[in-house]
Design a protein around this motif. Structure first.
Motif, PDB file in Angstrom:
ATOM      1  N   ARG A  15       2.444 -52.019  21.191  1.00 24.73           N
ATOM      2  CA  ARG A  15       2.303 -52.203  19.744  1.00 24.73           C
ATOM      3  C   ARG A  15       1.969 -50.858  19.110  1.00 24.73           C
ATOM      4  N   PHE A  16       2.634 -50.557  18.012  1.00 21.01           N
ATOM      5  CA  PHE A  16       2.344 -49.343  17.262  1.00 21.01           C
ATOM      6  C   PHE A  16       2.472 -49.647  15.779  1.00 21.01           C
ATOM      7  N   GLU A  17       1.445 -49.295  15.026  1.00 21.51           N
ATOM      8  CA  GLU A  17       1.475 -49.423  13.574  1.00 21.51           C
ATOM      9  C   GLU A  17       1.613 -48.027  12.987  1.00 21.51           C
ATOM     10  N   THR A  18       2.454 -47.882  11.988  1.00 26.07           N
ATOM     11  CA  THR A  18       2.686 -46.560  11.405  1.00 26.07           C
ATOM     12  C   THR A  18       1.393 -45.953  10.868  1.00 26.07           C
ATOM     13  N   ARG A  19       0.438 -46.790  10.508  1.00 23.78           N
ATOM     14  CA  ARG A  19      -0.826 -46.242  10.003  1.00 23.78           C
ATOM     15  C   ARG A  19      -1.615 -45.521  11.092  1.00 23.78           C
ATOM     16  N   GLU A  20      -1.268 -45.745  12.378  1.00 26.77           N
ATOM     17  CA  GLU A  20      -1.931 -45.020  13.467  1.00 26.77           C
ATOM     18  C   GLU A  20      -1.618 -43.526  13.396  1.00 26.77           C
ATOM     19  N   MET A  21      -0.511 -43.188  12.754  1.00 29.25           N
ATOM     20  CA  MET A  21      -0.176 -41.780  12.539  1.00 29.25           C
ATOM     21  C   MET A  21      -0.605 -41.359  11.135  1.00 29.25           C
TER      22      MET A  21
ATOM     23  N   VAL B 169      -3.125 -39.018  21.725  1.00 31.47           N
ATOM     24  CA  VAL B 169      -2.555 -39.161  20.384  1.00 31.47           C
ATOM     25  C   VAL B 169      -1.052 -39.376  20.542  1.00 31.47           C
TER      26      VAL B 169
ATOM     27  N   CYS C  24       6.369 -38.746  15.658  1.00 33.09           N
ATOM     28  CA  CYS C  24       6.027 -39.735  16.671  1.00 33.09           C
ATOM     29  C   CYS C  24       7.335 -40.313  17.184  1.00 33.09           C
TER      30      CYS C  24
ATOM     31  N   VAL D 132       4.865 -52.359  11.595  1.00 35.41           N
ATOM     32  CA  VAL D 132       4.278 -52.610  12.907  1.00 35.41           C
ATOM     33  C   VAL D 132       5.445 -52.806  13.862  1.00 35.41           C
TER      34      VAL D 132
ATOM     35  N   ASP E  33      -2.874 -42.670   8.848  1.00 34.55           N
ATOM     36  CA  ASP E  33      -4.291 -42.679   8.471  1.00 34.55           C
ATOM     37  C   ASP E  33      -5.033 -41.404   8.881  1.00 34.55           C
ATOM     38  N   PRO E  34      -4.889 -40.921  10.129  1.00 33.91           N
ATOM     39  CA  PRO E  34      -5.583 -39.671  10.482  1.00 33.91           C
ATOM     40  C   PRO E  34      -5.147 -38.481   9.626  1.00 33.91           C
TER      41      PRO E  34
END
Length: 153
Positions: free
Chosen positions: A125-131, A37, A55, A104, A133-134
């Motif tokens: 690559r990192f999208e803010t939704r990766e943090m 994570v 993050c 992104v 959304d969970p």
């Protein structure tokens, strides 16, 4: 739901989902921590909120933080996003912003292709939704509302 709620990312749980206790919501959010994570959820210090998800992306010199306040009376989590981007030329300066973090971030490198020509290749690559959304899914699954905020919790 108003236009501001839509912009801020406010979401409501599905009808019929029973609301869990604040302690159960807190525990479920803290349980998101683990290997693989890219962010960590920790207890906040009063001023920061009840919980904080952070993050740090050293590849990009970016730090993202979502401060969360649990309101057990309304069964909602009020969330405030913050972003810091450090200047490449001056490590002590950068930009700070508050509000919905929907971005992104990418890192590119020049590499030689099979034909010997240089080309740009995405290496990170990192999208803010990766943090986000969970966090939001845990809250909604607990029967609580996720309410985005602009300035204060």
């Amino acid at each position: 739901m108003g236009i501001l709620d839509t912009y801020l990312g406010t979401r409501h749980p599905d009808a019929g989902v029973p609301a869990r206790t604040a302690q159960e919501v807190r525990s479920a959010l803290l349980a998101l921590n683990g290997p693989g994570v890219l962010f960590v959820v920790r207890n906040g210090t009063g001023k920061e909120g009840d919980l904080v998800a952070e993050c740090r992306l050293p590849q990009l010199r970016v730090r993202l933080r979502t401060r969360m306040r649990l309101d057990s009376a309304k069964h909602e989590v009020r969330a405030l996003d913050e972003q810091w981007e450090v200047s490449l030329s001056d490590h002590t300066r950068g930009q700070h912003s508050r509000g919905p973090a929907n971005a992104v971030y990418r890192v590119w490198e020049k590499q030689k292709g099979p034909d010997g020509r240089e080309r740009r290749v995405e290496t990170f690559r990192f999208e803010t939704r990766e943090m986000k959304d969970p966090l939001r899914h845990v809250v909604l699954d607990a029967g609580w509302t996720w309410r985005g905020k602009l300035f204060r919790l």
